[in-house]
Design a protein around this motif. Structure first.
Motif, PDB file in Angstrom:
ATOM      1  N   ASN A 158       0.816  -1.218   0.000  1.00 44.48           N
ATOM      2  CA  ASN A 158       0.000   0.000   0.000  1.00 44.48           C
ATOM      3  C   ASN A 158       0.849   1.268   0.000  1.00 44.48           C
ATOM      4  OD1 ASN A 158      -1.814  -1.782   2.458  1.00 44.48           O
ATOM      5  ND2 ASN A 158      -2.512  -1.529   0.357  1.00 44.48           N
ATOM      6  N   VAL A 159       2.020   1.168   0.627  1.00 51.85           N
ATOM      7  CA  VAL A 159       2.860   2.345   0.850  1.00 51.85           C
ATOM      8  C   VAL A 159       4.277   2.065   0.359  1.00 51.85           C
ATOM      9  CG1 VAL A 159       3.855   3.865   2.609  1.00 51.85           C
ATOM     10  CG2 VAL A 159       1.510   3.029   2.876  1.00 51.85           C
ATOM     11  N   THR A 178       8.713  11.779 -12.184  1.00 53.56           N
ATOM     12  CA  THR A 178       7.328  11.309 -12.327  1.00 53.56           C
ATOM     13  C   THR A 178       7.020  10.112 -11.446  1.00 53.56           C
ATOM     14  OG1 THR A 178       7.863   9.824 -14.180  1.00 53.56           O
ATOM     15  CG2 THR A 178       7.292  12.105 -14.720  1.00 53.56           C
ATOM     16  N   VAL A 179       8.004   9.653 -10.656  1.00 55.83           N
ATOM     17  CA  VAL A 179       7.808   8.414  -9.913  1.00 55.83           C
ATOM     18  C   VAL A 179       6.662   8.526  -8.913  1.00 55.83           C
ATOM     19  CG1 VAL A 179       9.593   8.986  -8.195  1.00 55.83           C
ATOM     20  CG2 VAL A 179       8.939   6.606  -8.573  1.00 55.83           C
ATOM     21  N   ILE A 180       6.542   9.626  -8.211  1.00 51.40           N
ATOM     22  CA  ILE A 180       5.474   9.760  -7.214  1.00 51.40           C
ATOM     23  C   ILE A 180       4.118   9.813  -7.905  1.00 51.40           C
ATOM     24  CG2 ILE A 180       4.502  11.262  -5.433  1.00 51.40           C
ATOM     25  CD1 ILE A 180       7.337  11.941  -4.579  1.00 51.40           C
ATOM     26  N   ASP A 181       4.034  10.508  -9.025  1.00 49.61           N
ATOM     27  CA  ASP A 181       2.769  10.556  -9.767  1.00 49.61           C
ATOM     28  C   ASP A 181       2.351   9.159 -10.213  1.00 49.61           C
ATOM     29  OD1 ASP A 181       2.574  13.290  -9.489  1.00 49.61           O
ATOM     30  OD2 ASP A 181       3.491  13.723 -11.444  1.00 49.61           O
ATOM     31  N   ARG A 182       3.295   8.350 -10.666  1.00 52.41           N
ATOM     32  CA  ARG A 182       2.963   6.998 -11.109  1.00 52.41           C
ATOM     33  C   ARG A 182       2.473   6.147  -9.943  1.00 52.41           C
ATOM     34  NH1 ARG A 182       7.953   7.250 -13.711  1.00 52.41           N
ATOM     35  NH2 ARG A 182       8.775   5.608 -12.356  1.00 52.41           N
ATOM     36  N   LEU A 183       3.159   6.242  -8.818  1.00 53.77           N
ATOM     37  CA  LEU A 183       2.740   5.459  -7.650  1.00 53.77           C
ATOM     38  C   LEU A 183       1.348   5.887  -7.188  1.00 53.77           C
ATOM     39  CD1 LEU A 183       6.137   5.367  -5.739  1.00 53.77           C
ATOM     40  CD2 LEU A 183       4.960   3.400  -6.755  1.00 53.77           C
ATOM     41  N   HIS A 184       1.099   7.179  -7.159  1.00 53.73           N
ATOM     42  CA  HIS A 184      -0.236   7.661  -6.786  1.00 53.73           C
ATOM     43  C   HIS A 184      -1.294   7.161  -7.770  1.00 53.73           C
ATOM     44  CE1 HIS A 184       1.262  11.320  -4.239  1.00 53.73           C
ATOM     45  NE2 HIS A 184       1.185  10.204  -3.530  1.00 53.73           N
ATOM     46  N   ASN A 206      -1.357   4.499  -9.280  1.00 49.42           N
ATOM     47  CA  ASN A 206      -1.594   3.076  -9.019  1.00 49.42           C
ATOM     48  C   ASN A 206      -2.162   2.833  -7.624  1.00 49.42           C
ATOM     49  OD1 ASN A 206      -0.755   2.032 -11.539  1.00 49.42           O
ATOM     50  ND2 ASN A 206       1.395   2.235 -10.939  1.00 49.42           N
ATOM     51  N   GLY A 207      -2.618   3.894  -6.987  1.00 42.86           N
ATOM     52  CA  GLY A 207      -3.290   3.760  -5.705  1.00 42.86           C
ATOM     53  C   GLY A 207      -2.358   3.645  -4.509  1.00 42.86           C
ATOM     54  N   LYS A 208      -1.082   3.996  -4.678  1.00 42.73           N
ATOM     55  CA  LYS A 208      -0.114   3.889  -3.586  1.00 42.73           C
ATOM     56  C   LYS A 208       0.034   5.220  -2.856  1.00 42.73           C
ATOM     57  CE  LYS A 208       0.840  -0.147  -5.435  1.00 42.73           C
ATOM     58  NZ  LYS A 208       0.298  -1.404  -4.857  1.00 42.73           N
ATOM     59  N   ARG A 209       0.411   5.134  -1.599  1.00 40.27           N
ATOM     60  CA  ARG A 209       0.867   6.297  -0.859  1.00 40.27           C
ATOM     61  C   ARG A 209       2.389   6.295  -0.862  1.00 40.27           C
ATOM     62  NH1 ARG A 209      -2.819  10.370   0.679  1.00 40.27           N
ATOM     63  NH2 ARG A 209      -4.797   9.398   1.298  1.00 40.27           N
ATOM     64  N   VAL A 210       2.973   7.500  -0.765  1.00 43.96           N
ATOM     65  CA  VAL A 210       4.427   7.621  -0.877  1.00 43.96           C
ATOM     66  C   VAL A 210       4.995   8.352   0.336  1.00 43.96           C
ATOM     67  CG1 VAL A 210       6.350   8.484  -2.256  1.00 43.96           C
ATOM     68  CG2 VAL A 210       4.273   7.658  -3.387  1.00 43.96           C
ATOM     69  N   ILE A 211       5.925   7.678   0.985  1.00 46.20           N
ATOM     70  CA  ILE A 211       6.698   8.260   2.070  1.00 46.20           C
ATOM     71  C   ILE A 211       8.078   8.601   1.520  1.00 46.20           C
ATOM     72  CG2 ILE A 211       7.876   7.727   4.232  1.00 46.20           C
ATOM     73  CD1 ILE A 211       5.447   5.965   4.943  1.00 46.20           C
ATOM     74  N   CYS A 212       8.564   9.790   1.834  1.00 45.74           N
ATOM     75  CA  CYS A 212       9.859  10.220   1.328  1.00 45.74           C
ATOM     76  C   CYS A 212      10.885  10.278   2.465  1.00 45.74           C
ATOM     77  CB  CYS A 212       9.744  11.582   0.664  1.00 45.74           C
ATOM     78  SG  CYS A 212       8.744  11.524  -0.852  1.00 45.74           S
ATOM     79  N   TYR A 213      11.996   9.626   2.250  1.00 45.72           N
ATOM     80  CA  TYR A 213      13.088   9.563   3.227  1.00 45.72           C
ATOM     81  C   TYR A 213      13.877  10.860   3.224  1.00 45.72           C
ATOM     82  CZ  TYR A 213      17.653   8.220   5.137  1.00 45.72           C
ATOM     83  OH  TYR A 213      18.815   8.152   5.851  1.00 45.72           O
ATOM     84  N   ASN A 224       6.314  19.701  -2.390  1.00 45.30           N
ATOM     85  CA  ASN A 224       6.059  20.114  -3.771  1.00 45.30           C
ATOM     86  C   ASN A 224       6.033  18.926  -4.724  1.00 45.30           C
ATOM     87  OD1 ASN A 224       5.988  22.745  -2.848  1.00 45.30           O
ATOM     88  ND2 ASN A 224       8.101  23.207  -3.442  1.00 45.30           N
ATOM     89  N   GLN A 225       6.711  17.848  -4.371  1.00 42.01           N
ATOM     90  CA  GLN A 225       6.745  16.673  -5.225  1.00 42.01           C
ATOM     91  C   GLN A 225       5.614  15.696  -4.924  1.00 42.01           C
ATOM     92  OE1 GLN A 225      10.789  15.475  -4.527  1.00 42.01           O
ATOM     93  NE2 GLN A 225      11.524  16.539  -6.349  1.00 42.01           N
ATOM     94  N   GLY A 226       4.827  15.989  -3.887  1.00 39.02           N
ATOM     95  CA  GLY A 226       3.651  15.166  -3.620  1.00 39.02           C
ATOM     96  C   GLY A 226       3.832  14.069  -2.599  1.00 39.02           C
ATOM     97  N   CYS A 227       4.869  14.129  -1.775  1.00 42.77           N
ATOM     98  CA  CYS A 227       5.064  13.107  -0.744  1.00 42.77           C
ATOM     99  C   CYS A 227       3.908  13.163   0.255  1.00 42.77           C
ATOM    100  CB  CYS A 227       6.388  13.328  -0.017  1.00 42.77           C
ATOM    101  SG  CYS A 227       7.833  13.358  -1.107  1.00 42.77           S
ATOM    102  N   ASP A 228       3.380  11.994   0.589  1.00 42.86           N
ATOM    103  CA  ASP A 228       2.287  11.915   1.570  1.00 42.86           C
ATOM    104  C   ASP A 228       2.799  11.947   3.002  1.00 42.86           C
ATOM    105  OD1 ASP A 228      -0.021  11.376  -0.293  1.00 42.86           O
ATOM    106  OD2 ASP A 228       1.270   9.679  -0.806  1.00 42.86           O
ATOM    107  N   GLY A 229       4.015  11.461   3.198  1.00 45.79           N
ATOM    108  CA  GLY A 229       4.596  11.403   4.533  1.00 45.79           C
ATOM    109  C   GLY A 229       6.103  11.490   4.466  1.00 45.79           C
ATOM    110  N   ILE A 230       6.713  11.677   5.633  1.00 51.58           N
ATOM    111  CA  ILE A 230       8.164  11.827   5.739  1.00 51.58           C
ATOM    112  C   ILE A 230       8.721  10.741   6.644  1.00 51.58           C
ATOM    113  CG2 ILE A 230      10.017  13.299   6.618  1.00 51.58           C
ATOM    114  CD1 ILE A 230       8.836  14.271   4.008  1.00 51.58           C
ATOM    115  N   ASP A 231       9.804  10.104   6.188  1.00 49.20           N
ATOM    116  CA  ASP A 231      10.589   9.146   6.965  1.00 49.20           C
ATOM    117  C   ASP A 231      11.861   9.871   7.386  1.00 49.20           C
ATOM    118  OD1 ASP A 231      12.382   7.210   7.824  1.00 49.20           O
ATOM    119  OD2 ASP A 231      12.340   6.037   5.976  1.00 49.20           O
ATOM    120  N   PRO A 232      11.881  10.478   8.590  1.00 49.70           N
ATOM    121  CA  PRO A 232      13.048  11.239   9.021  1.00 49.70           C
ATOM    122  C   PRO A 232      14.045  10.348   9.755  1.00 49.70           C
ATOM    123  CG  PRO A 232      11.244  11.599  10.557  1.00 49.70           C
ATOM    124  CD  PRO A 232      10.786  10.544   9.580  1.00 49.70           C
TER     125      PRO A 232
END
Length: 241
Positions: A28-29, A42-48, A50-57, A112-120
């Protein structure tokens, strides 16, 4: 404050920082390195799509000399080398006057790139040999600043490791990521997150000799999303059933 996305207990998860991203993984994520978007915007747009959420490190607690903004870190905030990672040094997290603008720019980029969450990453410097006299209070202040920085931009934020401060930080973090909590014996402390309705993404590493039969029963009982990974964080992923 903007309402943020919060993953529920049991949410399936993939983390991949090396090799070509395998977008076909059934999760899912996806947790991806924030710099992946520089090489593939475009990677985040593609994942979105496809119904995925994206966390950015985002590494918030240590300096990595290969990052595009590495030149912005002055010598006075750079501490001891991070054990096992010769390209990294601990940061003086007390110096938000210096680090704040640099890290804020990273958070702006993620938003700005559309990350849904942050992995700090590296949120427990006070328990390590950083070269600075960091206290638990210094760490709490910094970690809360990280949380506010992500949430104020509409992104959720996970508590990465730092189990000893969960009771003080759980109201400030929306979910959690653990590394080797089974191998190191502190998974039960993470149960506070599922108890409040949010996910814990539990990474156990094959290099520790850990098998799914060792940790998956405990993961299930604690409602953690447990899985095996290689320390290189390539596409390999072997989740608990």
């Amino acid at each position: 404050m903007t309402k943020v996305w919060i993953p529920a207990p049991g949410t399936t998860f993939q983390i991949q920082f090396s090799g070509t991203l395998d977008e076909s993984v059934d999760a899912n994520v996806f947790d991806i390195d924030s710099d992946l978007t520089d090489s593939d915007p475009t990677v985040i747009d593609r994942l979105h799509a496809n119904g995925k959420r994206v966390i950015c490190y985002i590494d918030v607690g240590s300096y990595e000399n290969y990052r595009s903004d590495a030149s912005k870190f002055p010598p006075e905030v750079l501490g001891n080398a991070y054990a096992g990672f010769p390209d990294e040094q601990w940061l003086d997290i007390r110096r938000l006057d210096i680090l704040g603008p640099i890290l804020s720019a990273r958070f702006d980029k993620a938003r700005n790139q559309g990350c849904d969450g942050i992995d700090p990453d590296n949120m427990d410097g006070y328990q390590n040999s950083t070269g600075f006299p960091l206290t638990a209070e210094d760490q709490l202040h910094f970690n809360k600043w990280v949380s506010n920085s992500a949430r104020s931009r509409g992104m959720s934020v996970g508590l990465k490791n730092d189990p000893d401060q969960i009771s003080d930080l759980i109201s400030h973090f929306d979910w959690a990521i653990t590394e080797s909590c089974y191998a190191d014996g502190w998974c039960s402390e993470e149960a506070a997150f599922p108890s409040k309705g949010s996910a814990v993404f539990q990474i156990e590493y094959t290099e520790n000799g850990t098998n799914k039969s060792d940790f998956c029963p405990q993961s299930s009982s604690l409602r953690l999303s447990g899985f095996l990974k290689h320390q290189s964080l390539d596409a390999y992923r072997d989740p608990c059933p």
